[in-house]
Write a protein that holds these residues in place. Sequence first.
Motif, PDB file in Angstrom:
ATOM      1  N   LYS A   3       0.610  -1.073   0.021  1.00  0.00           N
ATOM      2  CA  LYS A   3       0.219   0.230  -0.159  1.00  0.00           C
ATOM      3  C   LYS A   3       0.547   1.334  -0.063  1.00  0.00           C
ATOM      4  O   LYS A   3       0.869   2.033  -0.593  1.00  0.00           O
ATOM      5  CB  LYS A   3      -1.003   0.457   1.311  1.00  0.00           C
ATOM      6  CG  LYS A   3      -2.124   1.203   1.215  1.00  0.00           C
ATOM      7  CD  LYS A   3      -2.813   1.754   0.217  1.00  0.00           C
ATOM      8  CE  LYS A   3      -3.688   2.694   0.469  1.00  0.00           C
ATOM      9  NZ  LYS A   3      -4.100   2.937   2.152  1.00  0.00           N
ATOM     10  N   GLU A   4       2.573   1.595   0.844  1.00  0.00           N
ATOM     11  CA  GLU A   4       2.615   3.167   0.807  1.00  0.00           C
ATOM     12  C   GLU A   4       3.941   2.707  -0.246  1.00  0.00           C
ATOM     13  O   GLU A   4       3.504   4.093  -0.759  1.00  0.00           O
ATOM     14  CB  GLU A   4       4.134   1.975   1.773  1.00  0.00           C
ATOM     15  CG  GLU A   4       5.041   3.445   2.438  1.00  0.00           C
ATOM     16  CD  GLU A   4       6.148   3.157   3.846  1.00  0.00           C
ATOM     17  OE1 GLU A   4       6.398   4.379   4.050  1.00  0.00           O
ATOM     18  OE2 GLU A   4       5.769   1.704   3.915  1.00  0.00           O
ATOM     19  N   ARG A   5       4.529   1.604  -1.402  1.00  0.00           N
ATOM     20  CA  ARG A   5       4.842   1.524  -2.044  1.00  0.00           C
ATOM     21  C   ARG A   5       4.080   2.082  -3.147  1.00  0.00           C
ATOM     22  O   ARG A   5       4.467   2.051  -4.622  1.00  0.00           O
ATOM     23  CB  ARG A   5       5.856   0.708  -2.692  1.00  0.00           C
ATOM     24  CG  ARG A   5       6.498   0.378  -3.115  1.00  0.00           C
ATOM     25  CD  ARG A   5       7.708   1.539  -4.072  1.00  0.00           C
ATOM     26  NE  ARG A   5       8.101   1.591  -4.947  1.00  0.00           N
ATOM     27  CZ  ARG A   5       9.315   0.868  -5.057  1.00  0.00           C
ATOM     28  NH1 ARG A   5       9.570  -0.315  -4.171  1.00  0.00           N
ATOM     29  NH2 ARG A   5      10.531   0.633  -5.848  1.00  0.00           N
ATOM     30  N   TYR A   6       3.096   0.779  -3.827  1.00  0.00           N
ATOM     31  CA  TYR A   6       2.338   1.124  -5.025  1.00  0.00           C
ATOM     32  C   TYR A   6       0.920   2.240  -4.892  1.00  0.00           C
ATOM     33  O   TYR A   6      -0.113   2.666  -5.892  1.00  0.00           O
ATOM     34  CB  TYR A   6       1.762  -0.146  -5.313  1.00  0.00           C
ATOM     35  CG  TYR A   6       3.898  -0.981  -5.431  1.00  0.00           C
ATOM     36  CD1 TYR A   6       4.702  -0.274  -6.129  1.00  0.00           C
ATOM     37  CD2 TYR A   6       3.946  -1.792  -4.700  1.00  0.00           C
ATOM     38  CE1 TYR A   6       5.845  -0.652  -6.583  1.00  0.00           C
ATOM     39  CE2 TYR A   6       5.116  -2.693  -5.640  1.00  0.00           C
ATOM     40  CZ  TYR A   6       5.302  -2.026  -6.018  1.00  0.00           C
ATOM     41  OH  TYR A   6       7.212  -2.508  -6.075  1.00  0.00           O
ATOM     42  N   GLY A   7       0.570   2.005  -3.037  1.00  0.00           N
ATOM     43  CA  GLY A   7      -0.709   2.319  -3.786  1.00  0.00           C
ATOM     44  C   GLY A   7      -1.735   1.733  -4.069  1.00  0.00           C
ATOM     45  O   GLY A   7      -3.176   1.603  -4.188  1.00  0.00           O
ATOM     46  N   ILE A   8      -1.490   0.402  -4.023  1.00  0.00           N
ATOM     47  CA  ILE A   8      -2.989  -1.027  -3.937  1.00  0.00           C
ATOM     48  C   ILE A   8      -3.150  -0.945  -2.911  1.00  0.00           C
ATOM     49  O   ILE A   8      -2.403  -1.215  -1.823  1.00  0.00           O
ATOM     50  CB  ILE A   8      -1.691  -1.864  -4.719  1.00  0.00           C
ATOM     51  CG1 ILE A   8      -1.301  -1.296  -5.945  1.00  0.00           C
ATOM     52  CG2 ILE A   8      -2.688  -3.357  -5.109  1.00  0.00           C
ATOM     53  CD1 ILE A   8      -0.225  -2.385  -6.867  1.00  0.00           C
ATOM     54  N   GLU A   9      -4.704  -1.203  -2.751  1.00  0.00           N
ATOM     55  CA  GLU A   9      -4.931  -1.986  -1.543  1.00  0.00           C
ATOM     56  C   GLU A   9      -4.778  -3.485  -1.900  1.00  0.00           C
ATOM     57  O   GLU A   9      -5.351  -3.954  -2.824  1.00  0.00           O
ATOM     58  CB  GLU A   9      -6.204  -1.434  -1.834  1.00  0.00           C
ATOM     59  CG  GLU A   9      -6.277  -0.119  -0.555  1.00  0.00           C
ATOM     60  CD  GLU A   9      -6.498  -0.289   0.988  1.00  0.00           C
ATOM     61  OE1 GLU A   9      -5.911  -1.083   1.561  1.00  0.00           O
ATOM     62  OE2 GLU A   9      -6.188   1.390   0.988  1.00  0.00           O
ATOM     63  N   VAL A  10      -4.715  -4.392  -0.459  1.00  0.00           N
ATOM     64  CA  VAL A  10      -4.415  -5.912  -1.142  1.00  0.00           C
ATOM     65  C   VAL A  10      -6.145  -6.606  -0.637  1.00  0.00           C
ATOM     66  O   VAL A  10      -5.525  -6.243   0.910  1.00  0.00           O
ATOM     67  CB  VAL A  10      -3.058  -6.805  -0.397  1.00  0.00           C
ATOM     68  CG1 VAL A  10      -3.172  -8.413  -0.416  1.00  0.00           C
ATOM     69  CG2 VAL A  10      -1.989  -6.051  -0.909  1.00  0.00           C
ATOM     70  N   GLU A  11      -6.790  -7.121  -1.720  1.00  0.00           N
ATOM     71  CA  GLU A  11      -7.722  -8.145  -1.389  1.00  0.00           C
ATOM     72  C   GLU A  11      -7.071  -8.904   0.350  1.00  0.00           C
ATOM     73  O   GLU A  11      -6.340  -9.942  -0.323  1.00  0.00           O
ATOM     74  CB  GLU A  11      -8.469  -8.440  -2.691  1.00  0.00           C
ATOM     75  CG  GLU A  11      -8.814  -7.155  -2.940  1.00  0.00           C
ATOM     76  CD  GLU A  11      -9.673  -7.334  -4.339  1.00  0.00           C
ATOM     77  OE1 GLU A  11     -10.201  -8.766  -3.895  1.00  0.00           O
ATOM     78  OE2 GLU A  11     -10.100  -6.736  -5.101  1.00  0.00           O
TER      79      GLU A  11
END
Length: 232
Positions: free
Chosen positions: A69-77
């Motif tokens: 989330k911090e590096r890529y802004g991706i929310e892992v489901e």
Amino acid sequence: MSDLKTGALHAMLTGIAKRYPGAAIASSMQMEDMILTDVLARLKLPLAVFMLDTGRLHSETLAMVGRVKERYGIEVEVYQPQETKVKQYVQQHGLNAFYESVELRKSCCGIRKVEPLARALRDRPAWITGQRRAQSVTRTELKLEDFDPTHGLPKFNPLTEWTDAEVRAYISAFDVPVNALHARGYPSIGCEPCTRAIKPGEDPRAGRWWWESSESKECGLHVIPIKQESHA
């Protein structure tokens, strides 16, 4: 790391995203899965990333969700097992009964991993994994593209032909975040009680279910599993 391999990976993931928008990367937060996540983010592809939190993962693995989330802004489901099924297994067999037999180990994997995977893939048009042929004797016939009859959808393994050296080279070249366990001798990472660091010269998956023979070292995610009860 060859530009040819990286270019082919970009092309394959871009093609998957165009053919199957909404497809998902199944991440165990290992280096291979982080490479796929890195490419997804760089190319801004309409793909999701999910993880199966079995309830027995290392803290280092769980910490990767925040790092992504911090590096890529991706929310892992994140998908977890059904609590009632876990309790039933523990009450009937014991917390660590998986050490006693392959059958009990696969039953545990079925509850903690296989059933949650079915929920994670529900309504997905396709799924993507970080599997490689070099990882295990059980994966020597791995294909770049296949059809998963269990979940009834296409399955892609974009890193099928990548070597260990190529994986490490990509990680280094693009400064990809990695699970801290890799530096402690864990090339393959699963649940904490079922994974140990390997010794120099050992097979990369020797640390997975180390008490079993190499031929049985799959959990059911990538083979046709025993049918599990499905609950909404």
